[in-house]
Design an enzyme around this catalytic site. Structure first.
Site, PDB file in Angstrom:
ATOM      1  N   GLU A 193      38.037  42.628  32.160  1.00 18.94           N
ATOM      2  CA  GLU A 193      36.734  41.995  32.310  1.00 18.94           C
ATOM      3  C   GLU A 193      35.951  42.887  33.274  1.00 18.94           C
ATOM      4  OE1 GLU A 193      35.411  37.647  33.683  1.00 18.94           O
ATOM      5  OE2 GLU A 193      37.542  37.861  33.278  1.00 18.94           O
TER       6      GLU A 193
ATOM      7  N   LYS B 201      40.678  39.637  42.333  1.00 20.76           N
ATOM      8  CA  LYS B 201      39.390  40.330  42.400  1.00 20.76           C
ATOM      9  C   LYS B 201      38.461  39.681  43.417  1.00 20.76           C
ATOM     10  CE  LYS B 201      39.210  41.966  37.701  1.00 20.76           C
ATOM     11  NZ  LYS B 201      38.866  41.416  36.405  1.00 20.76           N
TER      12      LYS B 201
ATOM     13  N   ARG C 143      53.711  39.707  35.150  1.00 13.48           N
ATOM     14  CA  ARG C 143      52.654  40.455  35.825  1.00 13.48           C
ATOM     15  C   ARG C 143      53.261  41.220  37.000  1.00 13.48           C
ATOM     16  NH1 ARG C 143      48.449  37.704  36.247  1.00 13.48           N
ATOM     17  NH2 ARG C 143      47.392  38.769  37.939  1.00 13.48           N
TER      18      ARG C 143
HETATM   19  P1  ATP Z   1      40.626  37.989  37.126  1.00 16.62           P
HETATM   20  O1  ATP Z   1      41.468  37.002  36.381  1.00 16.62           O
HETATM   21  O2  ATP Z   1      40.704  37.916  38.632  1.00 16.62           O
HETATM   22  O3  ATP Z   1      39.260  38.178  36.583  1.00 16.62           O
HETATM   23  P2  ATP Z   1      42.423  39.958  36.060  1.00 16.62           P
HETATM   24  O4  ATP Z   1      43.179  40.717  37.078  1.00 16.62           O
HETATM   25  O5  ATP Z   1      43.102  39.028  35.166  1.00 16.62           O
HETATM   26  O6  ATP Z   1      41.263  39.354  36.868  1.00 16.62           O
HETATM   27  P3  ATP Z   1      41.273  41.210  33.738  1.00 16.62           P
HETATM   28  O7  ATP Z   1      40.166  42.158  33.746  1.00 16.62           O
HETATM   29  O8  ATP Z   1      41.131  39.938  33.014  1.00 16.62           O
HETATM   30  O9  ATP Z   1      41.594  40.979  35.245  1.00 16.62           O
HETATM   31  O10 ATP Z   1      42.628  41.917  33.311  1.00 16.62           O
HETATM   32  C1  ATP Z   1      42.720  42.885  32.289  1.00 16.62           C
HETATM   33  C2  ATP Z   1      44.136  42.992  31.829  1.00 16.62           C
HETATM   34  O11 ATP Z   1      44.981  43.367  32.900  1.00 16.62           O
HETATM   35  C3  ATP Z   1      44.655  41.686  31.284  1.00 16.62           C
HETATM   36  O12 ATP Z   1      45.281  41.949  30.033  1.00 16.62           O
HETATM   37  C4  ATP Z   1      45.659  41.234  32.292  1.00 16.62           C
HETATM   38  O13 ATP Z   1      46.729  40.557  31.694  1.00 16.62           O
HETATM   39  C5  ATP Z   1      46.121  42.536  32.936  1.00 16.62           C
HETATM   40  N1  ATP Z   1      46.537  42.312  34.310  1.00 16.62           N
HETATM   41  C6  ATP Z   1      45.789  41.829  35.310  1.00 16.62           C
HETATM   42  N2  ATP Z   1      46.510  41.711  36.424  1.00 16.62           N
HETATM   43  C7  ATP Z   1      47.764  42.154  36.137  1.00 16.62           C
HETATM   44  C8  ATP Z   1      48.989  42.272  36.878  1.00 16.62           C
HETATM   45  N3  ATP Z   1      49.066  41.918  38.144  1.00 16.62           N
HETATM   46  N4  ATP Z   1      50.067  42.773  36.237  1.00 16.62           N
HETATM   47  C9  ATP Z   1      49.989  43.146  34.961  1.00 16.62           C
HETATM   48  N5  ATP Z   1      48.885  43.045  34.205  1.00 16.62           N
HETATM   49  C10 ATP Z   1      47.781  42.552  34.781  1.00 16.62           C
HETATM   50 MG    MG Z   2      41.725  37.772  33.740  1.00 18.04          MG
END
Ligand code: ATP
Ligand code: MG
Length: 596
Positions: free
Chosen positions: A57, A307, A297
């Site tokens: 995102e 974030k 994760r």
């Molecule tokens: P938020 O939910 O705070 O907006 P997010 O970290 O989920 O942020 P996204 O931009 O939605 O951010 O994430 C993009 C991709 O990265 C998604 O497919 C998510 O599953 C993966 N991702 C995010 N954080 C992790 C993590 N800690 N470990 C592995 N994959 C992650």
């Molecule tokens: Mg997310």
């Protein structure tokens, strides 16, 4: 630099192997761009064996957790002869900015290098996907669901909707609007689209099962009203799709085969499958449909990855920006001197599994060390300089000493270090009153100046406050390193030095972990507390050091090992031609695990 094989097999690979062995994707078609069944059905067979995607995102910079997801998705695509789509999940209009889009592209490119199989990354002319490009399709699919009795406009208040959703132990209650006619639903939904209703007054919901044990199937919301400006579509839309509705559709339109997400989405999988199957049944999507697979994760100690909190660090000035070298962001890591290869080694080492756990920061630091140990040339820097005068060495003389560029790689040759009467040594390499086991310089003691001579300390000079300002010593001329007399005098200590006349001054930043506790924001009893209280007050120290003169030629992003101190990089932001500023990426040894 390429994303090398994630060598170890894992449960995701097992699934892909089975899918490929069973010819699950033999009938996939791909017109070269995302599309519906009608747009794909006469297209040629999809030549990509699998398609994965990384769907950030664009509402912040990528962090270390994303690195795992990036390397996993791009790595699988490469290893299986597939393609990985970089797709911006920009369906939420309010939080997204072009700055983040650019930052994410940069980070993915840096981490993936040129050899990964994503054309969007390999070749700047190839597409980068934007979920918001599918708004028209998402809208049309929503009308289809309404027409087939699978969606309705709900006009309950948000509170009522929440209360009627039930709980894990209680079934939900149907909305009084659940049985609106198709005609009424369509009309209202179109009015919502046209901006005729206030935010919060209605939502479009799927009509599934209010008593399902899985709360995600209790008529999830598909669209809400938002009179918002979108970074790519301006004011065109007054309704925006919910993430849970948009995401499966994005995957399907892009012909994704394996949609990898983190474990918290496991309960969403039945909904993901329900939605795509409905759309395939009405002929909007082609089978085979994408398959959602959840993995653990990355949870890393000593950092935060939310974030919201990262933003707070930046906005409140606790760090200099998203790219502050202490930030757990990819831009921060890059500026800190971490390497893409170190991240790749890390992701390989921690593997992927189906259960969440914590990984210690030292694992990532070790991987970075390993990669830099291999790649970095050795140089000398004196970080906390103390003058050493060799009183029996001619003041006008100087001579060369040879130092290997890399102790494990003789083929990289040697460089010259100039020796002279006045030298800089590290302040803590001298002790007037040595603690037990101190093998470096002490009054009357002997030590080897690395790559040069054995010296014997004769006296010290102090200022009025009693602080040592200079150490005086005599050298033993027959003991030069590499000469036949080098071993004539045995000493235990070996210290580094630079000629005061030849060394150049440089700004060096000694970075340490941003937080001083493994779980920032969590008290010892696991209670929630302010993560800002856990900031490490000593995470950044700036010193003026002396370095070898040749280091003035270093370009931004060049990395070296400063012997005995760690791995350093020429800062990509603050270095100027002829005057690099050095950031410590990581020390030579882990000092945290012994400390805590
Ligand atoms: P938020 O939910 O705070 O907006 P997010 O970290 O989920 O942020 P996204 O931009 O939605 O951010 O994430 C993009 C991709 O990265 C998604 O497919 C998510 O599953 C993966 N991702 C995010 N954080 C992790 C993590 N800690 N470990 C592995 N994959 C992650
Ligand atoms: Mg997310």
């Amino acid at each position: 630099m390429s994303i090398d094989s994630l060598a170890a097999t894992n449960f995701i690979r097992n699934i892909i192997d089975a899918d490929l062995a069973g010819n699950a994707y033999a009938t996939r078609r791909w017109s070269g761009k995302p599309g519906t069944a009608a747009e794909q059905q006469h297209a040629p067979a999809d030549t990509a064996k699998i398609r994965t995607r990384f769907p950030p995102e664009p509402n912040g910079y990528l962090h270390f957790g994303h690195a795992k997801s990036i390397l996993l998705n791009f790595g699988l695509a490469r290893d299986y002869g597939g393609v990985c789509h970089l797709r911006f999940d920009d369906t939420n209009p309010e939080k997204e900015e072009q700055e983040f889009v650019d930052g994410i592209i940069d980070a993915v490119r840096w981490l993936g290098g040129r050899n990964c199989t994503n054309p969007a990354v390999d070749n700047p002319a190839s597409p980068i996907y934007f979920a918001s490009d599918y708004f028209d399709w998402m809208y049309r699919f929503a009308e289809h669901l309404i027409e087939h009795g699978d969606a309705y406009v709900d006009s309950q208040s948000a509170d009522d909707m929440r209360a009627n959703r039930g709980s894990l132990t209680e079934p939900g209650k149907s909305s009084p609007f659940r049985n609106r006619s198709v005609t009424e639903n369509l009309q209202m939904f179109r009015e919502m689209r046209d901006g005729k209703h206030a935010e919060g007054s209605h939502v479009l919901r799927a009509k599934i099962d209010m008593s399902s044990p899985n709360i995600n199937l209790r008529d999830p919301a598909l669209y809400r009203i938002k009179h918002a400006h979108h970074h790519r579509h301006g004011d065109k839309w007054h309704i925006y799709p919910m993430y849970a509705y948009a995401h499966p559709i994005e995957d399907a339109l892009e012909n994704i085969t394996h949609s990898l997400c983190t474990l918290e989405f496991e309960d969403q999988r039945p909904w993901y499958d329900w939605l795509l199957n409905k759309l395939a049944e009405v002929g909007e999507l082609l089978r085979p449909l994408p398959k959602q697979i959840e993995f653990s994760r990355l949870n890393l100690t000593y950092i935060i990855t939310s974030k919201r909190f990262l933003k707070q660090l930046v906005e409140q000035g606790h760090v200099s920006g998203w790219d502050d070298p202490r930030m757990p962001t990819i831009v921060g890591a890059r500026r800190r001197g971490f390497t893409p290869k170190g991240f790749q080694l890390f992701v390989e080492r921690i593997g992927v599994s189906k259960s969440d756990s914590w990984i210690d920061m030292s694992v990532l630091e070790d991987c970075q060390r390993e990669v830099m140990n291999e790649a970095c040339l050795r140089r000398v820097a004196v970080l906390d300089p103390l003058k050493l005068e060799i009183t029996n060495y001619d003041a006008l003389a100087s001579e060369s000493c040879l130092a290997p560029n890399h102790p494990q790689k003789p083929e990289l040759g040697k460089r010259e270090l100039t020796f002279s009467r006045e030298l800089w040594i590290e302040r803590d390499d001298f002790a007037e009153v040595p603690p037990k086991g101190f093998f470096r310089l002490t009054p009357g003691g002997m030590v080897r100046l690395r790559f040069a001579y054995v010296i014997k300390c004769t006296s010290v000079e102090k200022d009025a406050a009693g602080r040592i300002t200079k150490v005086l010593a005599e050298y033993l001329p027959e003991t030069k390193s590499g000469s036949s007399g080098a071993d004539a005098v045995k000493v235990k200590g070996n210290i580094h030095w630079l000629s005061a006349r030849h060394a150049v001054a440089a700004e060096v930043r000694l970075f340490d972990r941003l937080f001083s506790v493994p779980y920032p924001g969590r008290g010892v009893d696991n209670s929630t507390q302010n993560f800002l209280d856990d900031l490490n007050p000593a995470s950044k120290q700036v010193v003026t050091a002396y370095v070898e003169p040749s280091l003035s030629l270093a370009a931004a992003d060049d990395r070296v090992q400063f012997e005995r101190h760690g791995y350093f990089v020429a800062d990509r932001v603050d270095s100027t031609p002829g005057k690099p500023v050095w950031n410590r990426a990581v020390t030579l040894r882990d000092s945290w695990s012994t400390q805590k």
